[in-house]
Enzyme design. Sequence first.
Site, PDB file in Angstrom:
ATOM      1  N   SER A  43      -1.977  81.843 -39.898  1.00 49.77           N
ATOM      2  CA  SER A  43      -0.734  81.743 -39.121  1.00 49.77           C
ATOM      3  C   SER A  43      -0.186  83.094 -38.670  1.00 49.77           C
ATOM      4  O   SER A  43       1.034  83.300 -38.646  1.00 49.77           O
ATOM      5  CB  SER A  43       0.317  80.951 -39.897  1.00 49.77           C
ATOM      6  OG  SER A  43      -0.145  79.638 -40.159  1.00 49.77           O
TER       7      SER A  43
ATOM      8  N   HIS B  28     -15.808  81.052 -43.521  1.00 50.21           N
ATOM      9  CA  HIS B  28     -14.460  80.568 -43.205  1.00 50.21           C
ATOM     10  C   HIS B  28     -14.136  79.350 -44.081  1.00 50.21           C
ATOM     11  O   HIS B  28     -15.025  78.548 -44.379  1.00 50.21           O
ATOM     12  CB  HIS B  28     -14.371  80.198 -41.722  1.00 50.21           C
ATOM     13  CG  HIS B  28     -12.964  79.931 -41.291  1.00 50.21           C
ATOM     14  ND1 HIS B  28     -12.352  78.731 -41.520  1.00 50.21           N
ATOM     15  CD2 HIS B  28     -12.049  80.731 -40.698  1.00 50.21           C
ATOM     16  CE1 HIS B  28     -11.097  78.801 -41.075  1.00 50.21           C
ATOM     17  NE2 HIS B  28     -10.887  80.008 -40.574  1.00 50.21           N
TER      18      HIS B  28
ATOM     19  N   GLU C  34     -12.854  76.628 -43.447  1.00 49.35           N
ATOM     20  CA  GLU C  34     -13.231  75.328 -42.854  1.00 49.35           C
ATOM     21  C   GLU C  34     -14.725  75.066 -43.037  1.00 49.35           C
ATOM     22  O   GLU C  34     -15.141  73.916 -43.208  1.00 49.35           O
ATOM     23  CB  GLU C  34     -12.814  75.294 -41.373  1.00 49.35           C
ATOM     24  CG  GLU C  34     -11.293  75.185 -41.241  1.00 49.35           C
ATOM     25  CD  GLU C  34     -10.693  75.838 -40.015  1.00 49.35           C
ATOM     26  OE1 GLU C  34     -11.420  76.104 -39.041  1.00 49.35           O
ATOM     27  OE2 GLU C  34      -9.477  76.107 -40.044  1.00 49.35           O
TER      28      GLU C  34
ATOM     29  N   ASN D  79     -10.258  83.752 -33.656  1.00 45.42           N
ATOM     30  CA  ASN D  79     -11.195  82.713 -34.052  1.00 45.42           C
ATOM     31  C   ASN D  79     -10.805  81.466 -33.267  1.00 45.42           C
ATOM     32  O   ASN D  79      -9.846  80.788 -33.607  1.00 45.42           O
ATOM     33  CB  ASN D  79     -11.086  82.482 -35.566  1.00 45.42           C
ATOM     34  CG  ASN D  79     -11.936  81.327 -36.039  1.00 45.42           C
ATOM     35  OD1 ASN D  79     -12.776  80.813 -35.298  1.00 45.42           O
ATOM     36  ND2 ASN D  79     -11.721  80.910 -37.276  1.00 45.42           N
TER      37      ASN D  79
ATOM     38  N   LYS E 117     -12.310  78.725 -33.000  1.00 52.23           N
ATOM     39  CA  LYS E 117     -12.739  77.472 -33.655  1.00 52.23           C
ATOM     40  C   LYS E 117     -13.378  76.535 -32.610  1.00 52.23           C
ATOM     41  O   LYS E 117     -13.990  77.027 -31.661  1.00 52.23           O
ATOM     42  CB  LYS E 117     -11.568  76.819 -34.396  1.00 52.23           C
ATOM     43  CG  LYS E 117     -10.876  77.817 -35.331  1.00 52.23           C
ATOM     44  CD  LYS E 117      -9.897  77.210 -36.287  1.00 52.23           C
ATOM     45  CE  LYS E 117      -9.279  78.304 -37.133  1.00 52.23           C
ATOM     46  NZ  LYS E 117      -8.355  77.802 -38.154  1.00 52.23           N
TER      47      LYS E 117
ATOM     48  N   GLU F  10      -7.979  85.152 -46.163  1.00 48.70           N
ATOM     49  CA  GLU F  10      -7.274  84.045 -45.521  1.00 48.70           C
ATOM     50  C   GLU F  10      -6.867  83.024 -46.568  1.00 48.70           C
ATOM     51  O   GLU F  10      -7.673  82.146 -46.932  1.00 48.70           O
ATOM     52  CB  GLU F  10      -8.195  83.361 -44.496  1.00 48.70           C
ATOM     53  CG  GLU F  10      -8.659  84.272 -43.392  1.00 48.70           C
ATOM     54  CD  GLU F  10      -9.005  83.479 -42.139  1.00 48.70           C
ATOM     55  OE1 GLU F  10      -8.416  83.760 -41.100  1.00 48.70           O
ATOM     56  OE2 GLU F  10      -9.843  82.568 -42.213  1.00 48.70           O
TER      57      GLU F  10
ATOM     58  N   GLY G 244      -3.379  77.549 -40.207  1.00 50.67           N
ATOM     59  CA  GLY G 244      -2.986  76.448 -39.336  1.00 50.67           C
ATOM     60  C   GLY G 244      -1.741  75.721 -39.801  1.00 50.67           C
ATOM     61  O   GLY G 244      -1.419  74.641 -39.309  1.00 50.67           O
TER      62      GLY G 244
HETATM   63  P1  PGA Z   1      -4.524  80.201 -37.857  1.00 54.14           P
HETATM   64  O1  PGA Z   1      -6.085  80.283 -38.273  1.00 54.14           O
HETATM   65  O2  PGA Z   1      -4.170  81.537 -37.283  1.00 54.14           O
HETATM   66  O3  PGA Z   1      -4.455  79.100 -36.866  1.00 54.14           O
HETATM   67  O4  PGA Z   1      -3.773  79.930 -39.125  1.00 54.14           O
HETATM   68  C1  PGA Z   1      -6.612  81.434 -38.862  1.00 54.14           C
HETATM   69  C2  PGA Z   1      -8.065  81.220 -39.189  1.00 54.14           C
HETATM   70  O5  PGA Z   1      -8.437  80.099 -39.562  1.00 54.14           O
HETATM   71  O6  PGA Z   1      -8.894  82.137 -39.062  1.00 54.14           O
END
Ligand code: PGA
Length: 251
Positions: A214, A96, A98, A10, A12, A168, A174
Amino acid sequence: MERKLIAAGNWKMNTDYNEGRELAKAVVSGLQSSDALVVLGTPYTHLKNISVIIKDISTIKLAAQNCHQEESGAYTGEISAAMLQSCGVDFVILGHSERREYFGEADELIAKKIDIVLKYGMQPIYCCGEKLEVREAGKHEELVGEQVKTALFHLTKEQMGQVVIAYEPVWAIGTGKTASPAQAQDMHHYIRSLIQEKFGSEVADATSILYGGSVKPDNAKEIFAQPDVDGGLVGGAALKAKDFLAIAGSF
Ligand code: PGA
């Protein structure tokens, strides 16, 4: 139906058009043959170009990161499922955290997005997961259960067979903090049991449930080794071809 192992990136809101093209090319050229499917979740602006870069490689697929729930019309700035499909998109990441946090998306809306993505022959990657305070209160299964039911339980068995789920935990996204392999396994097992109760064993056994939060080259193997973890949805580490390839090679 067969459960697939998937390493999905992803990206982003990262990479400009040229950087995205270089990243996709680096993944293509570094990919070793494996049983896992590799999915590149790129910004909208890169989709068509990257669909051409990956077109001869059957184990690399293309994902968008969102989609509007309506067919078409006066929705300035939005992107429809038909548009994505016509750019060669295979998967669409939906729900997601976000999108939930910054754009107010809730599962009733995400359910509609899932419907239109399926209508256009693409596969949703449905994201669910709890915030830290919910886990600390011991209510993570309850919350994720509600998310899954609201977003997915209206589907037919055939439709559910097209859905990939990504668990997630928001506190792991993140942050450099991953769920432990046991925490991931417990939740994945719980999600699969919900799918089984509603859609039956055949569908539940064939549903890929990815872990996200992560995932890095040094923890992917242990997480992916859990029986109900079928791969990862990878943010930060998907922006470096070397790291993403190492994760894709961790099955
Ligand atoms: P990350 O993000 O691997 O940077 O923690 C995962 C995601 O948001 O899908």
